[in-house]
Design a protein around this motif. Structure first.
Motif, short mmCIF file in Angstrom:
data_model
loop_
_atom_site.label_atom_id
_atom_site.label_comp_id
_atom_site.label_asym_id
_atom_site.label_seq_id
_atom_site.Cartn_x
_atom_site.Cartn_y
_atom_site.Cartn_z
N ARG A 113 0.83 -1.21 0.00
CA ARG A 113 0.00 0.00 0.00
C ARG A 113 0.86 1.26 0.00
NH1 ARG A 113 -4.67 -1.27 4.61
NH2 ARG A 113 -5.50 -3.18 3.68
N ASN A 114 2.07 1.16 0.57
CA ASN A 114 2.97 2.30 0.66
C ASN A 114 3.97 2.35 -0.50
OD1 ASN A 114 3.82 4.64 2.07
ND2 ASN A 114 5.48 3.52 3.07
N GLN A 115 3.73 1.52 -1.52
CA GLN A 115 4.53 1.50 -2.74
C GLN A 115 5.99 1.12 -2.48
OE1 GLN A 115 3.97 5.21 -4.87
NE2 GLN A 115 1.76 5.21 -4.50
N GLY A 116 6.20 0.23 -1.50
CA GLY A 116 7.54 -0.24 -1.19
C GLY A 116 7.90 -1.50 -1.96
N ARG A 117 9.14 -1.95 -1.80
CA ARG A 117 9.61 -3.16 -2.48
C ARG A 117 9.09 -4.39 -1.72
NH1 ARG A 117 15.96 -2.68 -3.77
NH2 ARG A 117 16.16 -2.96 -1.50
N ARG A 170 2.95 9.26 7.96
CA ARG A 170 2.18 9.61 6.77
C ARG A 170 0.69 9.37 7.00
NH1 ARG A 170 5.17 10.63 2.28
NH2 ARG A 170 7.39 10.05 2.36
N PRO A 171 -0.16 10.12 6.32
CA PRO A 171 -1.60 9.89 6.47
C PRO A 171 -2.02 8.55 5.87
CG PRO A 171 -1.17 11.50 4.74
CD PRO A 171 0.15 11.24 5.41
N THR A 172 -3.15 8.04 6.34
CA THR A 172 -3.68 6.81 5.78
C THR A 172 -4.19 7.07 4.36
OG1 THR A 172 -5.84 7.30 6.76
CG2 THR A 172 -4.34 5.89 8.03
N LEU A 173 -4.39 6.00 3.61
CA LEU A 173 -4.89 6.09 2.24
C LEU A 173 -6.33 5.62 2.20
CD1 LEU A 173 -1.73 4.51 0.53
CD2 LEU A 173 -2.30 6.95 0.68
N ASP A 174 -7.24 6.57 1.97
CA ASP A 174 -8.68 6.24 1.99
C ASP A 174 -9.06 5.54 3.30
OD1 ASP A 174 -9.02 7.26 -0.63
OD2 ASP A 174 -8.34 5.35 -1.48
N GLY A 175 -8.45 6.02 4.38
CA GLY A 175 -8.78 5.47 5.69
C GLY A 175 -8.06 4.18 6.03
N LYS A 176 -7.21 3.71 5.12
CA LYS A 176 -6.51 2.44 5.34
C LYS A 176 -5.04 2.70 5.70
CE LYS A 176 -9.34 -0.62 2.49
NZ LYS A 176 -9.31 -1.65 1.43
N GLY A 177 -4.56 1.99 6.72
CA GLY A 177 -3.19 2.13 7.15
C GLY A 177 -2.22 1.43 6.23
N HIS A 178 -0.94 1.74 6.39
CA HIS A 178 0.10 1.15 5.56
C HIS A 178 1.42 1.24 6.33
CE1 HIS A 178 1.24 5.31 4.58
NE2 HIS A 178 -0.06 5.52 4.42
#
Length: 320
Positions: free
Chosen positions: A56-60, A161-169
């Motif tokens: 979700r956080n665009q990591g590897r 960082r803020p959540t994405l659409d209410g979802k954590g990462h």
């Protein structure tokens, strides 16, 4: 089911008639049946074989394989805990069908149970979103005792960082903990790198009352200042949850991470911090996160993660 029983074959190494290595002192426990013998000093190991938060956080990707890679290296280490102490391996929490939140709930409940039964929890990750679930478990344990929790994070990133659409990462756990515990959030982050934290995150850190030290100042020649900052923080809390993000180490020592950096801290310096924290007798829980075997070289990062876990356990339980 988002729990996998431990694999005893991962715990192997040199043979001896007495317990001389971690693999000989480790007991694999199925179905999260937590040991409740309060007389025995013990470590409770729980793996987080999940990378949905990293995704979700665009990591590897690759962190899901980290717990077993760390276990293999932990098992070969010499055992210097008190003679009667034991290590319990409670297996891994996994994430099924992207349901990060359910796996977090199981981790929180397990951490709470481990603390209630006098374990020193060591969680192996996995994405740093683990800190949300881990932190919730420690807060839940301390709340009835009216004890203040301090969170110390060795990391290149704030993870505010803020959540994405209410979802954590994997980049949001400490903001979520701050929002859930607005009057009890005490957070110190050591090793922050300006190059990977935009100004907005420094503003967020200020807003939630976080303390930090940037990498330029987090160096051995500045130890007296660092020690004073840590001791001041320790004096303001009753218990400490320590989280070690492997990407905080320089990539020369920890290449196998989700977000490598050449400018991180050195192992011997981090271990100096571990010793200071353990000597406070306030250290209650540990996790080691963001180890990624897919990018490791000669198991260097897995070995270092294992050494972090062994050293902290030895200093906390062994008092040596």
């Amino acid at each position: 089911m988002s729990h996998q029983n431990p694999n005893p074959s991962l715990w192997s190494g040199r043979k001896s008639e007495t317990i001389e290595y971690w693999h000989q002192a480790t007991i694999s426990v199925n179905d999260l049946k937590v040991d409740n013998n309060e007389e025995t000093p013990k470590v409770g190991i729980l793996g987080y074989a999940g990378e949905e938060g990293v995704k979700r956080n665009q990591g590897r990707l690759g962190t899901a394989e980290a717990p077993n890679a760390i276990r293999k290296n932990l098992g070969t280490l010499a055992f210097h805990l008190p003679e009667k102490s034991r290590i319990f391996d409670y297996g891994d929490v996994t994430t099924q069908n992207g349901d990060l939140e359910s796996s977090h709930e199981l981790i929180t409940e397990t951490v709470f149970n481990l603390l209630e039964t006098k374990h020193f929890p060591i969680l192996l990750g996995g994405g740093h979103d683990l800190a949300l679930a881990h932190g919730r478990g420690v807060y839940k344990y301390l709340a009835p005792k009216n004890q203040k929790l301090g969170i110390i994070n060795l990391d290149a990133h704030f993870d505010l960082r803020p959540t994405l659409d209410g979802k954590g990462h994997s980049g949001s756990p400490f903001l979520q903990l701050a929002q859930e515990n607005p009057h009890a959030f005490q957070y110190l982050c050591l090793g922050i790198q300006r190059s990977v934290n935009p100004k907005s995150l420094f503003a967020t850190a200020d807003k939630v009352g976080a303390k930090w030290m940037v990498m330029e100042d987090f160096r051995m020649n500045n130890w007296e200042v660092i020690q004073e900052k840590i001791l001041w923080f320790l004096d303001s809390v009753n218990k400490v949850y320590l989280t070690v993000d492997m990407d905080g180490f320089a990539s020369a020592f920890a290449p196998g991470v989700s977000a490598p950096s050449p400018m991180g801290f050195r192992p011997e310096f981090a271990f100096k911090v571990f010793e200071l924290l353990a000597s406070s007798k306030k250290l209650i829980s540990l996790d080691v996160v963001e180890m990624n075997p897919s990018f490791d070289h000669d198991q260097a990062t897995a070995r270092l993660a294992a050494r972090c876990a062994e050293y902290v356990a030895r200093k906390v339980l062994g008092k040596v």
